[in-house]
Design an enzyme around this catalytic site. Structure first.
Site, short mmCIF file in Angstrom:
data_model
loop_
_atom_site.label_atom_id
_atom_site.label_comp_id
_atom_site.label_asym_id
_atom_site.label_seq_id
_atom_site.Cartn_x
_atom_site.Cartn_y
_atom_site.Cartn_z
N GLY A 107 1.08 -3.05 -6.30
CA GLY A 107 1.10 -1.72 -5.70
C GLY A 107 -0.26 -1.05 -5.83
N GLY A 108 -0.37 -0.16 -6.82
CA GLY A 108 -1.58 0.65 -6.98
C GLY A 108 -2.88 -0.15 -6.95
N GLY B 49 4.34 1.46 -11.14
CA GLY B 49 3.51 2.66 -11.11
C GLY B 49 3.37 3.36 -12.45
N GLU C 86 10.80 -6.97 -9.80
CA GLU C 86 10.04 -5.76 -10.11
C GLU C 86 10.89 -4.83 -10.98
OE1 GLU C 86 6.75 -4.99 -7.03
OE2 GLU C 86 8.55 -4.02 -6.31
N TRP D 79 0.81 -1.22 0.00
CA TRP D 79 0.00 0.00 0.00
C TRP D 79 0.84 1.27 0.00
CZ3 TRP D 79 -4.38 -1.46 4.04
CH2 TRP D 79 -5.19 -2.45 3.47
N LYS D 80 2.15 1.12 0.10
CA LYS D 80 3.06 2.28 0.06
C LYS D 80 2.59 3.34 1.06
CE LYS D 80 4.29 0.91 -4.55
NZ LYS D 80 4.79 1.26 -5.86
N HIS E 255 12.77 -2.63 -1.60
CA HIS E 255 11.91 -2.10 -2.67
C HIS E 255 12.67 -1.01 -3.43
CE1 HIS E 255 8.61 -0.13 -4.73
NE2 HIS E 255 7.94 -1.25 -4.56
N SER F 100 2.94 -2.67 -12.11
CA SER F 100 1.70 -2.42 -12.84
C SER F 100 0.85 -3.68 -13.03
CB SER F 100 1.99 -1.76 -14.20
OG SER F 100 2.58 -0.49 -14.00
#
Ligand code: PGA
Length: 267
Positions: A241-242, A180, A174, A14-15, A101, A220
């Site tokens: 992520g997003g 992102g 990654e 969730w950063k 990360h 992504s």
């Protein structure tokens, strides 16, 4: 290699999103929407939201299988490190941790050497580690992506106790250019890098245990492209992520991962 040896994992990073109240609610919703017993689910909220997420998941009937992860950990156990959080402070709050990360490599100047110390600290405390590696666009365009990832894997595990780490380690490939950006890698490129990663682990003393280490793809990932990665037998899931902030997306991603998990189990 029998892929059934390895679990299928979907981890959400969730950063720097969600307040504790928002995080608890989001975790409960995602837990309800992703009820796939064959998929290992991990949610990694910000440090300040770990307790809220843990409590929300505990209160959610049937959600006990969703694990909580931190997004970072300090390389020392205690000391004068303002603003930092050590592995033993995470006990009772998180059972997983993301280490290395690319956003921390970029923003906090984390080197492979520092990352290897973090990995060791996490392991000493029994945390499961998601170690992130991945090349920049320039590396890929110059044909150096595999070399770069090899160097990161070696450097990030340098001196780490291989026998102790094997059951606790997951690696997330990654590519930085995919994070992102909405531009994801090809499934075949991720699979090729998974082979590079496992071969590198073999050379580090993991030997055959390198084949047992789950390798995730991240960058992504969405419900519409997760199938490209899950179709690759060498890829064991995703670090998201997003899309991990969106319950509909997580439901689609975990459902697709569940298809692969069940197909592998039947082999
Ligand atoms: P993204 O992030 O899915 O938003 O690209 C992935 C990650 O940083 O782990």
């Amino acid at each position: 290699m029998i892929p059934a040896m390895r679990p299928v994992i979907v981890a959400g990073n969730w950063k720097m999103h969600t307040t504790p109240a928002e995080a608890g609610e989001l975790a409960a919703t995602i837990a309800r929407r992703t009820n796939e017993p064959d998929v290992v689910r991990v949610l990694c909220p910000p440090f300040v939201s770990l307790a809220a997420v843990r409590d929300a998941l505990e209160a959610e009937p049937g959600a006990g299988a969703v694990a909580v992860g931190a997004q970072n950990v300090h390389h020392e156990t205690t000391g004068p490190y303002t603003g930092e959080v050590s592995a033993h402070m995470l006990q009772g709050l998180a059972s997983w941790v993301i280490v290395g990360h690319s956003e921390r490599r970029r923003d906090a100047g984390e080197t492979d050497e520092l990352i290897s110390r973090k990995v060791q600290r996490a392991l000493d405390t029994g945390l499961r580690v998601i170690l992130c590696v991945g090349e920049q666009l320039e590396d890929r365009e110059a044909g150096h992506a595999a070399d770069l990832v090899r160097t990161q894997v070696r450097g990030s595990l340098d001196g780490v106790d291989v026998a102790a780490i094997a059951p606790l380690l997951t690696i997330a490939y990654e590519p930085v250019w995919a994070i992102g950006t909405g531009r994801h890698a090809q499934g075949s490129d991720a699979a090729a890098m998974a082979a590079v990663i496992r071969a590198t682990l073999g050379g580090l003393g993991f030997d055959d245990r390198g084949e047992e280490i789950p390798v995730l793809y991240g960058g992504s990932v969405s419900s519409s492209n997760i199938g490209d990665f899950m179709d690759e037998p060498s890829i064991d899931g995703a670090l998201v992520g997003g899309a991990s902030l969106k319950p509909d997306e997580m439901a689609g991603i975990v459902a697709r991962a569940g298809l692969t998990a069940r197909a592998r189990a039947q082999r």
